[in-house]
Scaffold this motif. Structure first.
Motif, short mmCIF file in Angstrom:
data_model
loop_
_atom_site.label_atom_id
_atom_site.label_comp_id
_atom_site.label_asym_id
_atom_site.label_seq_id
_atom_site.Cartn_x
_atom_site.Cartn_y
_atom_site.Cartn_z
N ASN A 1 3.87 -11.54 -22.24
CA ASN A 1 3.67 -11.29 -23.65
C ASN A 1 3.44 -13.08 -24.28
O ASN A 1 3.43 -13.65 -23.88
CB ASN A 1 4.73 -10.39 -24.65
N VAL A 2 1.73 -12.26 -25.14
CA VAL A 2 0.67 -13.12 -25.27
C VAL A 2 0.90 -13.36 -26.95
O VAL A 2 0.08 -12.01 -27.38
CB VAL A 2 0.21 -13.04 -24.98
N GLN A 3 0.41 -13.37 -28.08
CA GLN A 3 0.34 -13.49 -29.51
C GLN A 3 -0.78 -14.56 -29.70
O GLN A 3 -0.99 -15.46 -29.56
CB GLN A 3 1.97 -14.03 -30.39
N VAL A 4 -1.50 -13.70 -30.44
CA VAL A 4 -2.83 -14.47 -30.29
C VAL A 4 -3.47 -13.63 -32.02
O VAL A 4 -3.31 -12.78 -32.34
CB VAL A 4 -4.36 -13.54 -29.45
N GLY A 5 -3.77 -15.15 -32.66
CA GLY A 5 -3.98 -14.59 -34.97
C GLY A 5 -5.56 -14.21 -34.27
O GLY A 5 -6.16 -14.09 -33.36
N ALA A 6 -5.28 -13.26 -35.26
CA ALA A 6 -6.62 -13.08 -36.10
C ALA A 6 -7.95 -13.98 -36.28
O ALA A 6 -9.06 -13.21 -35.83
CB ALA A 6 -6.66 -11.97 -36.80
N LEU A 7 -7.83 -15.35 -36.20
CA LEU A 7 -8.16 -15.73 -36.43
C LEU A 7 -8.73 -16.91 -35.56
O LEU A 7 -9.64 -17.37 -35.43
CB LEU A 7 -7.64 -17.20 -37.82
N ALA A 8 -8.00 -16.79 -34.34
CA ALA A 8 -8.48 -17.43 -33.21
C ALA A 8 -10.47 -17.21 -32.54
O ALA A 8 -9.77 -16.06 -32.31
CB ALA A 8 -7.21 -17.08 -32.13
N ALA A 9 -10.26 -17.98 -31.78
CA ALA A 9 -11.58 -17.77 -30.83
C ALA A 9 -11.23 -16.81 -30.03
O ALA A 9 -12.20 -16.89 -28.45
CB ALA A 9 -12.22 -19.07 -30.89
N VAL A 10 -10.63 -15.80 -29.79
CA VAL A 10 -10.07 -14.98 -28.44
C VAL A 10 -10.43 -13.68 -28.70
O VAL A 10 -9.97 -12.63 -30.12
CB VAL A 10 -8.98 -15.16 -28.28
N VAL A 11 -11.24 -12.78 -27.70
CA VAL A 11 -11.30 -11.65 -27.92
C VAL A 11 -10.53 -11.40 -26.71
O VAL A 11 -10.23 -11.05 -25.98
CB VAL A 11 -13.11 -11.19 -27.37
N PRO A 12 -9.64 -9.64 -27.69
CA PRO A 12 -8.46 -9.52 -26.28
C PRO A 12 -8.77 -9.26 -24.74
O PRO A 12 -8.29 -9.35 -23.71
CB PRO A 12 -7.74 -8.49 -26.83
N GLU A 13 -9.96 -8.14 -25.27
CA GLU A 13 -10.36 -7.23 -23.35
C GLU A 13 -10.92 -9.25 -22.93
O GLU A 13 -11.13 -8.70 -21.45
CB GLU A 13 -11.16 -6.78 -23.56
N ALA A 14 -11.99 -9.57 -23.65
CA ALA A 14 -12.72 -10.84 -22.42
C ALA A 14 -11.27 -12.48 -22.09
O ALA A 14 -11.83 -11.78 -20.85
CB ALA A 14 -13.09 -11.51 -23.41
N LEU A 15 -10.04 -11.65 -22.86
CA LEU A 15 -9.05 -12.90 -22.30
C LEU A 15 -8.85 -12.11 -21.10
O LEU A 15 -8.33 -12.42 -19.86
CB LEU A 15 -7.92 -12.75 -23.41
N THR A 16 -7.90 -10.67 -21.26
CA THR A 16 -7.47 -9.39 -20.38
C THR A 16 -8.59 -9.84 -18.76
O THR A 16 -7.98 -9.83 -18.02
CB THR A 16 -7.84 -7.86 -20.34
N PHE A 17 -9.47 -9.53 -18.99
CA PHE A 17 -10.76 -9.56 -17.95
C PHE A 17 -10.70 -11.07 -16.95
O PHE A 17 -10.54 -11.28 -15.78
CB PHE A 17 -12.38 -9.70 -18.47
N CYS A 18 -10.53 -11.89 -17.88
CA CYS A 18 -10.66 -13.75 -17.09
C CYS A 18 -8.98 -13.59 -16.25
O CYS A 18 -8.95 -13.62 -15.25
CB CYS A 18 -11.05 -14.80 -18.25
N PHE A 19 -8.68 -13.32 -17.22
CA PHE A 19 -7.10 -13.21 -16.71
C PHE A 19 -6.64 -12.58 -15.15
O PHE A 19 -6.44 -13.63 -13.95
CB PHE A 19 -5.54 -13.07 -17.73
#
Lengths: 118, 220
Positions: A27-45
């Motif tokens: 379970n991860v929390q990512v701020g809307a202002l952080a430079a993270v695209v959830p789909e990209a993070l999921t794929f990279c992970f």
């Protein structure tokens, strides 16, 4: 990719500490202002976690809204548009302070250890 | 079993950035993290800055690029000590890369170290490198909507250099809108409109930089 790698390092470190053999969910929390695209993070992970106890883990990414505090009236409000203003005071020259929205946190991991019988 | 963790994903980078910062502070070197999209003029700003400072202050540069050492060579021709980091595909620099680059850098006697980040307005904003100030360059040809589209970069920077203002007659870009939008995101942002090509506006930027160098050295 570097962020996915950092998530994996934290997860594997916690795995060792808690003697977890398989990780099912992260379970991860990512701020809307952080430079993270959830789909990209999921794929990279998925890529970096191959061959580790976390390779089949689901990455649950919760987006934390951007909340600002107005310096004049102290009101907390959610910012949907980058140029939103305080609903009470309008544009404020001295600047709004950011209360949430830049988080990048591993909140918890779920999994099974050797003595869980699973 | 469920294990509470609550650990910052960037914790390793944060810790290393603080260690880098200690080294910079001990050597009294002012360190800037220079960021922009590709082609906004990072290397040109550095060339101009090196020329302006060369008689008074010693500058060194860490060059971040995905490939090639083209930029480092450009700066070495100006007599600047430049170390190249090739990130092999990574879209930003992190604190560990900076630490490794410091091994091949002679920091003794250096007054200002500029870290030229990979050209990208997104990821570099998330990775502190141990710098004292973040400096963003936006060229007018990129359009006045950039502060709205990439807000984090503008929010965390100390300085915004609006470059290529000599092109204003030829592009649809509202300079006033850039200032207004950037200031709304970050009211303390210092903004300098410059042109590396004509030299316009560079004096004010150099004056800001020299003031920060003197501050770092506790000079009046």
């Amino acid at each position: 990719m570097a962020i996915a790698q950092s998530v994996l390092e934290i997860v594997l470190d916690e795995c060792r500490r808690h003697r977890m053999k398989t990780v099912d969910r992260i379970n991860v929390q990512v701020g809307a202002l952080a430079a993270v695209v959830p789909e990209a993070l999921t794929f990279c992970f998925q890529v970096v976690a191959q061959g580790t106890p976390a390779e089949n883990a689901a990455l649950d990414i919760e987006t934390v809204p951007v909340v600002m505090r107005c310096p004049l009236c102290g009101e907390l409000f959610e910012m949907e548009d980058r140029l939103d203003m305080c609903p009470q005071c309008g544009p404020v020259v001295s600047g709004l302070s950011l209360i949430s929205g830049r988080e990048m946190t591993v909140m918890s991991i779920e999994g099974r250890g050797s003595d869980d019988g699973a | 079993m469920k294990v509470p963790v609550v650990r910052n994903i960037l914790e390793v980078n944060e810790r290393l950035s603080q260690e880098n910062r200690k080294i910079f502070d001990a050597k009294k070197v002012l360190v800037l993290n220079l960021m922009s999209s590709p082609g906004a003029g990072k290397t040109s700003v550095l060339e101009r800055t090196a020329e302006a400072l060369q008689d008074r202050y010693k500058m060194a540069v860490i060059e971040g690029d995905i490939q090639s050492s083209f930029d480092a060579e450009r700066l070495q021709r100006k007599g600047v000590q430049a170390v190249q980091i090739n990130t092999d595909g990574a879209c930003h620099l992190d604190s560990n890369m900076i630490r490794m680059a410091m091994d091949s850098l002679q920091l003794e006697g250096v007054d200002v170290l500029v870290i030229e980040n990979v050209g990208n307005l997104v990821c570099p904003a998330e990775f502190n490198l141990g710098e004292h100030h973040k400096v963003t360059i936006l060229s007018v040809a990129e359009g006045d909507d950039k502060p709205i589209k990439y807000p984090l970069m503008f929010q965390i920077s100390s300085v915004l250099l609006v470059n290529k203002v000599d092109l204003l007659p030829y592009v649809d870009c509202d300079l006033h809108a850039i200032h207004q939008r950037a200031r709304q995101l970050n009211p303390t942002l210092e903004i300098f409109d410059i042109s590396c090509r004509t030299g316009e506006g560079l004096e004010a930027w150099i004056a800001w930089l020299e003031a920060r160098i003197r501050e770092r050295k506790n000079l009046p």
